[in-house]
Design a protein around this motif. Structure first.
Motif, PDB file in Angstrom:
ATOM      1  N   LYS A 125      -3.240   2.376   7.822  1.00 22.68           N
ATOM      2  CA  LYS A 125      -4.199   2.275   8.935  1.00 22.68           C
ATOM      3  C   LYS A 125      -5.635   2.314   8.422  1.00 22.68           C
ATOM      4  O   LYS A 125      -6.505   1.592   8.921  1.00 22.68           O
ATOM      5  CB  LYS A 125      -3.966   3.392   9.947  1.00 22.68           C
ATOM      6  CG  LYS A 125      -2.720   3.186  10.769  1.00 22.68           C
ATOM      7  CD  LYS A 125      -2.516   4.321  11.742  1.00 22.68           C
ATOM      8  CE  LYS A 125      -1.223   4.116  12.511  1.00 22.68           C
ATOM      9  NZ  LYS A 125      -0.978   5.211  13.454  1.00 22.68           N
ATOM     10  N   VAL A 126      -5.884   3.162   7.422  1.00 18.95           N
ATOM     11  CA  VAL A 126      -7.228   3.234   6.822  1.00 18.95           C
ATOM     12  C   VAL A 126      -7.587   1.891   6.196  1.00 18.95           C
ATOM     13  O   VAL A 126      -8.697   1.386   6.384  1.00 18.95           O
ATOM     14  CB  VAL A 126      -7.302   4.364   5.775  1.00 18.95           C
ATOM     15  CG1 VAL A 126      -8.542   4.236   4.917  1.00 18.95           C
ATOM     16  CG2 VAL A 126      -7.260   5.716   6.458  1.00 18.95           C
ATOM     17  N   VAL A 127      -6.662   1.292   5.461  1.00 19.77           N
ATOM     18  CA  VAL A 127      -6.910  -0.011   4.832  1.00 19.77           C
ATOM     19  C   VAL A 127      -7.230  -1.050   5.900  1.00 19.77           C
ATOM     20  O   VAL A 127      -8.180  -1.828   5.760  1.00 19.77           O
ATOM     21  CB  VAL A 127      -5.710  -0.450   3.960  1.00 19.77           C
ATOM     22  CG1 VAL A 127      -5.845  -1.912   3.539  1.00 19.77           C
ATOM     23  CG2 VAL A 127      -5.592   0.437   2.744  1.00 19.77           C
ATOM     24  N   ALA A 128      -6.476  -1.063   6.982  1.00 16.91           N
ATOM     25  CA  ALA A 128      -6.722  -2.021   8.065  1.00 16.91           C
ATOM     26  C   ALA A 128      -8.109  -1.830   8.664  1.00 16.91           C
ATOM     27  O   ALA A 128      -8.843  -2.795   8.892  1.00 16.91           O
ATOM     28  CB  ALA A 128      -5.654  -1.884   9.142  1.00 16.91           C
ATOM     29  N   GLN A 129      -8.480  -0.579   8.918  1.00 15.85           N
ATOM     30  CA  GLN A 129      -9.793  -0.302   9.494  1.00 15.85           C
ATOM     31  C   GLN A 129     -10.923  -0.689   8.537  1.00 15.85           C
ATOM     32  O   GLN A 129     -11.912  -1.301   8.944  1.00 15.85           O
ATOM     33  CB  GLN A 129      -9.907   1.167   9.875  1.00 15.85           C
ATOM     34  CG  GLN A 129     -11.226   1.496  10.544  1.00 15.85           C
ATOM     35  CD  GLN A 129     -11.296   2.934  10.994  1.00 15.85           C
ATOM     36  OE1 GLN A 129     -10.461   3.764  10.626  1.00 15.85           O
ATOM     37  NE2 GLN A 129     -12.293   3.247  11.792  1.00 15.85           N
ATOM     38  N   LEU A 130     -10.774  -0.347   7.253  1.00 16.25           N
ATOM     39  CA  LEU A 130     -11.816  -0.679   6.282  1.00 16.25           C
ATOM     40  C   LEU A 130     -11.919  -2.189   6.076  1.00 16.25           C
ATOM     41  O   LEU A 130     -13.012  -2.710   5.834  1.00 16.25           O
ATOM     42  CB  LEU A 130     -11.553   0.043   4.959  1.00 16.25           C
ATOM     43  CG  LEU A 130     -11.650   1.571   5.015  1.00 16.25           C
ATOM     44  CD1 LEU A 130     -11.329   2.171   3.655  1.00 16.25           C
ATOM     45  CD2 LEU A 130     -13.018   2.019   5.503  1.00 16.25           C
ATOM     46  N   GLU A 131     -10.818  -2.890   6.218  1.00 22.68           N
ATOM     47  CA  GLU A 131     -10.869  -4.354   6.136  1.00 22.68           C
ATOM     48  C   GLU A 131     -11.632  -4.922   7.328  1.00 22.68           C
ATOM     49  O   GLU A 131     -12.479  -5.809   7.178  1.00 22.68           O
ATOM     50  CB  GLU A 131      -9.461  -4.932   6.077  1.00 22.68           C
ATOM     51  CG  GLU A 131      -9.457  -6.445   5.948  1.00 22.68           C
ATOM     52  CD  GLU A 131      -8.069  -7.038   6.023  1.00 22.68           C
ATOM     53  OE1 GLU A 131      -7.987  -8.260   5.943  1.00 22.68           O
ATOM     54  OE2 GLU A 131      -7.085  -6.291   6.170  1.00 22.68           O
ATOM     55  N   ARG A 132     -11.359  -4.405   8.519  1.00 19.11           N
ATOM     56  CA  ARG A 132     -12.080  -4.867   9.718  1.00 19.11           C
ATOM     57  C   ARG A 132     -13.586  -4.623   9.602  1.00 19.11           C
ATOM     58  O   ARG A 132     -14.393  -5.403  10.093  1.00 19.11           O
ATOM     59  CB  ARG A 132     -11.542  -4.181  10.968  1.00 19.11           C
ATOM     60  CG  ARG A 132     -10.273  -4.773  11.500  1.00 19.11           C
ATOM     61  CD  ARG A 132      -9.940  -4.261  12.897  1.00 19.11           C
ATOM     62  NE  ARG A 132      -9.791  -2.816  12.967  1.00 19.11           N
ATOM     63  CZ  ARG A 132      -8.683  -2.147  12.670  1.00 19.11           C
ATOM     64  NH1 ARG A 132      -7.610  -2.788  12.282  1.00 19.11           N
ATOM     65  NH2 ARG A 132      -8.655  -0.826  12.763  1.00 19.11           N
ATOM     66  N   LEU A 133     -13.951  -3.537   8.942  1.00 18.97           N
ATOM     67  CA  LEU A 133     -15.373  -3.195   8.766  1.00 18.97           C
ATOM     68  C   LEU A 133     -16.030  -3.979   7.625  1.00 18.97           C
ATOM     69  O   LEU A 133     -17.230  -3.850   7.423  1.00 18.97           O
ATOM     70  CB  LEU A 133     -15.529  -1.686   8.517  1.00 18.97           C
ATOM     71  CG  LEU A 133     -15.165  -0.775   9.674  1.00 18.97           C
ATOM     72  CD1 LEU A 133     -15.164   0.678   9.213  1.00 18.97           C
ATOM     73  CD2 LEU A 133     -16.138  -0.969  10.839  1.00 18.97           C
ATOM     74  N   GLY A 134     -15.239  -4.725   6.875  1.00 19.35           N
ATOM     75  CA  GLY A 134     -15.792  -5.488   5.762  1.00 19.35           C
ATOM     76  C   GLY A 134     -15.974  -4.665   4.500  1.00 19.35           C
ATOM     77  O   GLY A 134     -16.678  -5.090   3.576  1.00 19.35           O
ATOM     78  N   ILE A 135     -15.350  -3.505   4.444  1.00 21.04           N
ATOM     79  CA  ILE A 135     -15.466  -2.638   3.280  1.00 21.04           C
ATOM     80  C   ILE A 135     -14.450  -3.010   2.226  1.00 21.04           C
ATOM     81  O   ILE A 135     -14.718  -2.961   1.030  1.00 21.04           O
ATOM     82  CB  ILE A 135     -15.336  -1.153   3.704  1.00 21.04           C
ATOM     83  CG1 ILE A 135     -16.535  -0.779   4.580  1.00 21.04           C
ATOM     84  CG2 ILE A 135     -15.208  -0.239   2.497  1.00 21.04           C
ATOM     85  CD1 ILE A 135     -16.412   0.541   5.298  1.00 21.04           C
ATOM     86  N   LEU A 136     -13.262  -3.411   2.667  1.00 22.48           N
ATOM     87  CA  LEU A 136     -12.220  -3.885   1.759  1.00 22.48           C
ATOM     88  C   LEU A 136     -11.970  -5.361   1.981  1.00 22.48           C
ATOM     89  O   LEU A 136     -12.124  -5.875   3.099  1.00 22.48           O
ATOM     90  CB  LEU A 136     -10.902  -3.117   1.991  1.00 22.48           C
ATOM     91  CG  LEU A 136     -10.864  -1.666   1.594  1.00 22.48           C
ATOM     92  CD1 LEU A 136      -9.511  -1.059   1.944  1.00 22.48           C
ATOM     93  CD2 LEU A 136     -11.139  -1.490   0.121  1.00 22.48           C
ATOM     94  N   THR A 137     -11.578  -6.023   0.939  1.00 21.84           N
ATOM     95  CA  THR A 137     -11.189  -7.417   0.996  1.00 21.84           C
ATOM     96  C   THR A 137      -9.928  -7.593   0.169  1.00 21.84           C
ATOM     97  O   THR A 137      -9.579  -6.716  -0.605  1.00 21.84           O
ATOM     98  CB  THR A 137     -12.333  -8.326   0.481  1.00 21.84           C
ATOM     99  OG1 THR A 137     -11.986  -9.676   0.688  1.00 21.84           O
ATOM    100  CG2 THR A 137     -12.621  -8.086  -0.978  1.00 21.84           C
ATOM    101  N   TYR A 138      -9.254  -8.716   0.352  1.00 19.26           N
ATOM    102  CA  TYR A 138      -8.032  -8.928  -0.420  1.00 19.26           C
ATOM    103  C   TYR A 138      -7.853 -10.383  -0.791  1.00 19.26           C
ATOM    104  O   TYR A 138      -8.426 -11.264  -0.181  1.00 19.26           O
ATOM    105  CB  TYR A 138      -6.788  -8.421   0.324  1.00 19.26           C
ATOM    106  CG  TYR A 138      -6.383  -9.273   1.501  1.00 19.26           C
ATOM    107  CD1 TYR A 138      -5.473 -10.311   1.345  1.00 19.26           C
ATOM    108  CD2 TYR A 138      -6.873  -9.012   2.767  1.00 19.26           C
ATOM    109  CE1 TYR A 138      -5.083 -11.083   2.419  1.00 19.26           C
ATOM    110  CE2 TYR A 138      -6.490  -9.783   3.846  1.00 19.26           C
ATOM    111  CZ  TYR A 138      -5.581 -10.813   3.674  1.00 19.26           C
ATOM    112  OH  TYR A 138      -5.214 -11.569   4.746  1.00 19.26           O
ATOM    113  N   GLU A 139      -7.046 -10.562  -1.825  1.00 24.73           N
ATOM    114  CA  GLU A 139      -6.640 -11.888  -2.281  1.00 24.73           C
ATOM    115  C   GLU A 139      -5.133 -11.957  -2.098  1.00 24.73           C
ATOM    116  O   GLU A 139      -4.410 -11.115  -2.626  1.00 24.73           O
ATOM    117  CB  GLU A 139      -6.988 -12.078  -3.755  1.00 24.73           C
ATOM    118  CG  GLU A 139      -8.442 -11.874  -4.077  1.00 24.73           C
ATOM    119  CD  GLU A 139      -9.202 -13.188  -4.177  1.00 24.73           C
ATOM    120  OE1 GLU A 139      -8.561 -14.215  -4.375  1.00 24.73           O
ATOM    121  OE2 GLU A 139     -10.428 -13.144  -4.057  1.00 24.73           O
ATOM    122  N   ALA A 140      -4.671 -12.952  -1.375  1.00 29.24           N
ATOM    123  CA  ALA A 140      -3.224 -13.073  -1.118  1.00 29.24           C
ATOM    124  C   ALA A 140      -2.501 -13.602  -2.339  1.00 29.24           C
ATOM    125  O   ALA A 140      -3.028 -14.186  -3.212  1.00 29.24           O
ATOM    126  CB  ALA A 140      -2.982 -13.999   0.061  1.00 29.24           C
TER     127      ALA A 140
END
Length: 96
Positions: free
Chosen positions: A81-96
């Motif tokens: 849930k933390v990862v999802a929230q931080l992604e929504r905030l633009g704090i985390l990003t990912y490469e598929a």
């Protein structure tokens, strides 16, 4: 588990984001929009700082939780849930 989180993707801090450890957890700063966020958990700060974008999130979770012997069974879902929230905030990003 959030549908936005890809367990097979390698997450990392977004460009222009830094985390500074504090007594309460950590301060997160985004240089692009000058926003400041607070993480009120040392384990969350440690987990997020350990995300390097190279390992899939599932592997990073397994490794982190194995090191935290006393972690409750709900810790995995909480971190996702933390990862999802931080992604929504633009704090985390990912490469598929």
């Amino acid at each position: 588990m959030s549908a936005a989180v890809e367990l097979t993707a390698g997450y990392r801090l977004a460009p222009g984001v830094v985390i500074r450890q504090e007594n309460f957890g950590g301060l997160v700063y985004r240089y692009d929009n000058r926003r400041l966020y607070f993480l009120y958990s040392h384990p969350v700060v440690e987990f997020v700082q350990g995300l390097d974008g190279q390992r899939p999130l599932q592997e990073a979770l397994d490794s982190f939780l194995a090191a935290w012997v006393r972690s409750p069974s709900t810790t995995r879902e909480a971190l996702i849930k933390v990862v999802a929230q931080l992604e929504r905030l633009g704090i985390l990003t990912y490469e598929a």
